[in-house]
Design an enzyme around this catalytic site. Structure first.
Site, PDB file in Angstrom:
ATOM      1  N   TYR A 156       0.831  -1.207   0.000  1.00 46.10           N
ATOM      2  CA  TYR A 156       0.000   0.000   0.000  1.00 46.10           C
ATOM      3  C   TYR A 156       0.865   1.258   0.000  1.00 46.10           C
ATOM      4  O   TYR A 156       0.614   2.203  -0.757  1.00 46.10           O
ATOM      5  CB  TYR A 156      -0.924  -0.009   1.211  1.00 46.10           C
ATOM      6  CG  TYR A 156      -1.898   1.143   1.254  1.00 46.10           C
ATOM      7  CD1 TYR A 156      -2.936   1.233   0.343  1.00 46.10           C
ATOM      8  CD2 TYR A 156      -1.779   2.137   2.226  1.00 46.10           C
ATOM      9  CE1 TYR A 156      -3.834   2.280   0.394  1.00 46.10           C
ATOM     10  CE2 TYR A 156      -2.674   3.193   2.282  1.00 46.10           C
ATOM     11  CZ  TYR A 156      -3.702   3.267   1.365  1.00 46.10           C
ATOM     12  OH  TYR A 156      -4.595   4.316   1.412  1.00 46.10           O
ATOM     13  N   LYS A 160       1.037   4.377  -2.821  1.00 51.72           N
ATOM     14  CA  LYS A 160       0.747   5.772  -2.506  1.00 51.72           C
ATOM     15  C   LYS A 160       1.985   6.659  -2.648  1.00 51.72           C
ATOM     16  O   LYS A 160       1.881   7.847  -2.969  1.00 51.72           O
ATOM     17  CB  LYS A 160       0.165   5.870  -1.093  1.00 51.72           C
ATOM     18  CG  LYS A 160      -1.242   5.292  -0.980  1.00 51.72           C
ATOM     19  CD  LYS A 160      -2.216   5.997  -1.917  1.00 51.72           C
ATOM     20  CE  LYS A 160      -3.649   5.547  -1.722  1.00 51.72           C
ATOM     21  NZ  LYS A 160      -4.608   6.273  -2.591  1.00 51.72           N
TER      22      LYS A 160
END
Length: 247
Positions: A156, A160
């Site tokens: 994740y 990002k």
């Protein structure tokens, strides 16, 4: 009094719930007509559309899975066609797959990067054909791109963090056209995906300087600032709305 975004059209990806819903409705409150995408939950999307219309704005929703490149591009073009213009784009749609490195499958990697990295890139690519002078692109990142406070977030965080490079590079490229590009990093925000009473909530709360979860409207307020007059001279910036998570 004329609303600050009166006459503008905004597209919010993943706008049917959580931060996306709050952003869509805040932009509508500020005067914008709103298009939103969703993957699941047509009823939730319809509710957001109804709320925006109740504010006196035009609103429209379209299903588009971020992992489907054609659907992503088509959603942008359809939104511009539906409203006749496009002024603000908020790349909010995203997914999170958390867990130990050894347990992450190639399929997990592919889907997270498709939705969290490729889709925002494709949205920007499609949107610049419609955005003119004063256009705004606002990407939604994560506090996990700023601080690796606990394990299990490698995939994740990778996805990002990619938005940092995308935002800065596009700000430089699109600046001469009068288009700003910025990034907002939310911290722990009380949503369906990360509820303030969830199993890891106490840990996340303890990692913030303010000692609490944020609310979706608090992220939406910063997005609205960047979309409005206050954001005219802000570009290439990464702004944390994280309660001091990265402090």
């Amino acid at each position: 009094m004329t609303a600050v975004l009166d006459g503008k059209v905004a597209l919010v990806t993943g706008g049917s719930r959580g931060i996306g819903e709050a952003v869509a409705l805040r932009l509508a409150e500020d005067g914008a007509d709103v298009a939103l995408t969703y993957r699941d939950g047509a009823e939730r999307a319809a509710e957001v559309v109804d709320k925006a219309r109740a504010l006196g704005r035009r609103a429209w929703a379209v299903r588009a899975d971020g992992a489907d490149a054609s659907a992503v591009r088509e959603a942008v073009d359809r939104a511009a066609a539906e409203f006749g213009r496009l002024d603000v784009v908020v790349n909010n749609a995203g997914i999170g797959v958390l867990g130990p490195l050894e347990g992450l499958r190639p399929a997990d990697v592919d889907r997270v990067l498709q939705v969290n990295v490729r889709a925002p890139f494709l949205v920007c690519q499609a949107a610049v054909r419609h955005l003119g002078e004063g256009g705004r692109i606002i990407n939604i990142g994560s506090c996990m791109a700023e601080r690796a406070a606990f394990g299990g977030g490698s995939l994740y965080a990778l996805s990002k963090t990619a938005l940092i490079g995308l935002t800065g590079s596009l700000a430089r490229e699109l600046g001469p056209r009068g288009i700003t590009v910025n990034l907002v990093h939310p911290g722990p925000i009380d949503t369906d995906m990360n509820p303030a009473d969830g199993p890891s909530a106490d840990l996340q709360r303890s990692l913030t300087a303010l000692g609490r979860y944020g609310q979706p409207w608090e992220v939406a307020a910063t997005v609205a600032h960047l979309a409005g007059d206050g954001g005219r001279y802000i570009t290439g910036a990464a702004i944390s709305v994280d309660g001091g998570f990265a402090a």
